[in-house]
Design a protein around this motif. Structure first.
Motif, PDB file in Angstrom:
ATOM      1  N   LEU A 175       0.836  -1.198   0.000  1.00 52.99           N
ATOM      2  CA  LEU A 175       0.000   0.000   0.000  1.00 52.99           C
ATOM      3  C   LEU A 175       0.878   1.257   0.000  1.00 52.99           C
ATOM      4  O   LEU A 175       0.626   2.219  -0.730  1.00 52.99           O
ATOM      5  N   LEU A 176       1.910   1.212   0.794  1.00 54.08           N
ATOM      6  CA  LEU A 176       2.821   2.356   0.902  1.00 54.08           C
ATOM      7  C   LEU A 176       3.510   2.617  -0.450  1.00 54.08           C
ATOM      8  O   LEU A 176       3.642   3.772  -0.887  1.00 54.08           O
ATOM      9  N   THR A 177       3.918   1.546  -1.083  1.00 53.49           N
ATOM     10  CA  THR A 177       4.547   1.670  -2.401  1.00 53.49           C
ATOM     11  C   THR A 177       3.558   2.271  -3.405  1.00 53.49           C
ATOM     12  O   THR A 177       3.925   3.127  -4.222  1.00 53.49           O
ATOM     13  N   ALA A 178       2.323   1.840  -3.326  1.00 45.66           N
ATOM     14  CA  ALA A 178       1.298   2.359  -4.243  1.00 45.66           C
ATOM     15  C   ALA A 178       1.091   3.863  -4.014  1.00 45.66           C
ATOM     16  O   ALA A 178       0.955   4.635  -4.964  1.00 45.66           O
ATOM     17  N   ILE A 179       1.103   4.269  -2.753  1.00 43.31           N
ATOM     18  CA  ILE A 179       0.942   5.700  -2.461  1.00 43.31           C
ATOM     19  C   ILE A 179       2.127   6.482  -3.040  1.00 43.31           C
ATOM     20  O   ILE A 179       1.965   7.531  -3.654  1.00 43.31           O
TER      21      ILE A 179
END
Lengths: 230, 230
Positions: free
Chosen positions: B123-127
């Motif tokens: 999720l962090l990477t996607a953000i």
């Protein structure tokens, strides 16, 4: 999940809060009279009284017999009560509290190295001397608390100090004194004194990094004594 | 200095608080009826109602029409209101707030490296990916807030998260968006993205020290952009 339905008294509280925000109301200031507030907001005086009472309960406002309502000048931690109750309701673990406390105290050590004044350094040294001479654990503990409180105070960051106070109070309620006293016995006691000595030395040199490291060592020892090492 | 004189309703609040402390009352629990509380404490029902109303105002208790009073299950920051009002009354400087925020976020980065789960890393990477593609400052800012919020959340320390939330909200009220947006322009924007990238990499390696340093770099940049370097 439930959300709070706005009530009439919320308007009154909102108005007072806004006046604090924009600087119209400061510590020690007198609030507008109940009549004025009720008229300016178009709400009943009963609602105004309800709001004022609630603000009194949380310690933000004090009512003085026949003289009206005032913003309190000192808060005696009363405003922290709700926060500490919430911490309890969330069933935070002692480790969580410990982590937060450590975080804050490390920063205090750093800021203190920057901001501590000479007379405060003298006071700190005097406390340390008395720690060496302390004759019982009760006394050691008391001096230890004073020592840390002074370092927090000399960080000069009131927010930090306040949050640290809430968390410290909360921990004191959880940790039985006996556990704290582990630290004031034998070997651990000597290590602890040495670490406090290092801390004072770092502060005297205004060495932020060294002060930070000394405090880190201190918490390492506490974790070890409490049996929850990182 | 004024100290708070204990009032009858304080007894009621004290009793509720004690029940929370010893675990008798938990989130979502129903409180004893007004009559029961009034009888067990030997105080008037008016005093009980006053106390309950105050607890309702601060968001600890909710009264349900005809069903009695309950400990709230979610707090929506309502309990933080008193704390944030006190912060305001103390006229804390933006630098003080910044110091506290930095302290907490550095610790979050460290704890997140330890505790973040794989799906959260994704999720962090996607953000982060979306931050690279963001087309305006509004969007960048929003993603930035999400990014930091996720790191805080994955620290798994609810206390830390809560205090960070109060201080963040408070800062948002003080810092005009325009100042935050300095960060999302030109050179600074690129640096910021790189730092966020480093942070994600450190978290992926579960490298606490590296995550801490990346967050430190981040705050260095913010200080520079805001013009209050250490």
């Amino acid at each position: 999940m439930s959300t709070k339905t706005p009530k009439v008294y919320d308007q009154v509280i909102e108005q007072i809060k806004n006046k604090i925000k924009n600087g119209e109301l400061k510590k020690g200031d007198r609030l507008p009279s109940e009549r004025e507030m009720s008229e300016s907001l178009g709400v009943s005086r009963a609602s105004v009284r309800e709001a004022l009472r609630a603000l009194e309960v949380i310690g933000l406002v004090e009512s003085r017999q026949g003289a009206g309502n005032y913003i309190r000048t000192n808060f005696d931690n009363s405003l922290f009560e709700p926060l500490s109750v919430m911490f309890m309701l969330q069933e935070s673990s002692i480790e969580e509290m410990h982590d937060l406390r450590e975080t804050l105290e490390l920063q205090c050590a750093r800021l203190s190295a920057k901001n501590i004044e000479n007379n405060e350094l003298e006071l700190l040294t005097a406390i340390l001397d008395r720690m060496y001479m302390a004759e019982n654990e009760e006394e050691s503990l008391e001096l230890d608390i004073k020592f840390h409180y002074l370092i927090a105070k000399t960080s000069r960051n009131v927010l930090l100090i306040n949050v640290l106070e809430v968390i410290s109070q909360l921990m004191d309620e959880f940790i039985k004194k006996s556990r704290m006293q582990i630290l004031h016995r034998g070997n651990t006691r000597e290590n602890l004194l040495e670490i406090h000595e290092n801390l004072v030395r770092a502060l005297k040199c205004r060495d932020e990094a060294k002060a930070y490291r000394a405090m880190e060592e201190h918490f390492g020892l506490i974790r070890k004594a409490y049996g929850y090492e990182k």
